[in-house]
Design an enzyme around this catalytic site. Structure first.
Site, PDB file in Angstrom:
ATOM      1  CB  SER A 146      -0.901   0.030   1.244  1.00  0.00           C
ATOM      2  OG  SER A 146      -1.570   1.268   1.365  1.00  0.00           O
ATOM      3  CE1 TYR A 191      -3.811  -1.664   5.486  1.00  0.00           C
ATOM      4  CE2 TYR A 191      -3.270   0.571   4.814  1.00  0.00           C
ATOM      5  CZ  TYR A 191      -3.686  -0.713   4.501  1.00  0.00           C
ATOM      6  OH  TYR A 191      -3.965  -1.033   3.182  1.00  0.00           O
TER       7      TYR A 191
END
Length: 250
Positions: A130, A143
């Site tokens: 990501s 995250y």
């Protein structure tokens, strides 16, 4: 492929199934996997499991290879996201879960297949990371850390496997319309639907790209953010919107 029951994983599964590929799909939701199998009879092999269970992943990988041989492509896509803050003791279990799923789960996904790919001198290991792993985002400690770990892990694996002929592909999505991003209470620039993103992912995989950001516009943004001095980055991001702490981790 892991994380195949929704979002990017489901869109990629449908993309490859439409091309006639034989698929081994992993996810925790057995019902969603069975729906895909019903849509593509004879092409989908279902493995309901949690990617934090390395033994279950190895058993699934061995079963798939016993049926169909060493796969051409393995995609580690499973991931969860939730706003976390280390100051809250109750978030520590969530932080561990995110790291176990997004990072450890990727290594456990690849592990059963690396030996066979080495011996055959071919194949692609694809990790879905990501842009959140390029710089730390406020309120997304776990995250961002998990995706940064994934990016570095994939780079190490790519160098390790380069002499073998096995390619390692790192894909860093920007904002993709999935259940994970549906809870974000802020604008998401350059948002792509999962259906629009899947063919772009597939092209990058086919080309054996070592590292790619999709959509490309987010790649430009990410590079600019990476170049910013810490003092400037901190001032820009301190007031940035956060993902809700109580959002579903799926």
């Amino acid at each position: 492929m892991t994380g195949a029951s929704s979002g990017i994983g489901q869109a990629l599964a449908e993309h490859y199934a439409a091309q006639g590929a034989q698929l081994g799909l992993c996810a925790r939701r057995a019902d969603a996997l069975q729906q895909l199998a019903a849509r593509w009879p004879g092409q989908v092999h279902c493995y309901p499991l949690d990617v934090t269970d390395a033994a279950a992943l190895r058993a699934a990988g061995e079963d798939f290879m016993a049926r169909l041989g060493v796969p051409d492509v393995v995609i580690a896509n499973a991931g969860i996201s939730r706003g976390t803050l280390s100051e809250h003791a109750e978030d520590l279990d969530v932080i561990r879960r995110i790291m176990d799923t997004n990072f450890f789960g990727m290594a456990a996904t690849f592990s059963p297949f690396i030996g066979g790919m080495r011996r055959s001198g071919r194949g692609r290991l694809v990790g879905i990371a990501s842009v959140a792993g390029i710089r730390g985002l406020p309120g997304s400690e776990a995250y961002s850390a998990s995706k940064a770990a994934a990016i570095t892990y994939l780079e190490s694996l790519r160098v390790e496997l380069r002499p073998s002929g096995v390619k390692v592909v790192t894909i860093c999505p920007g904002y993709i319309g999935t259940p994970m991003t549906a809870v974000n209470p802020f604008p998401m620039p350059f948002l792509l639907s999962a259906e629009a993103a899947a063919p772009r992912f597939a092209r990058a995989i086919e080309k054996g790209r070592s590292y790619v950001v999709i959509p490309w516009q987010m790649g430009v943004v990410a590079r600019l953010l990476r170049l910013l001095p810490n003092a400037v980055y901190d001032r820009l991001m301190v007031a940035a919107p956060r993902k809700p702490r109580q959002a579903s981790p799926e």
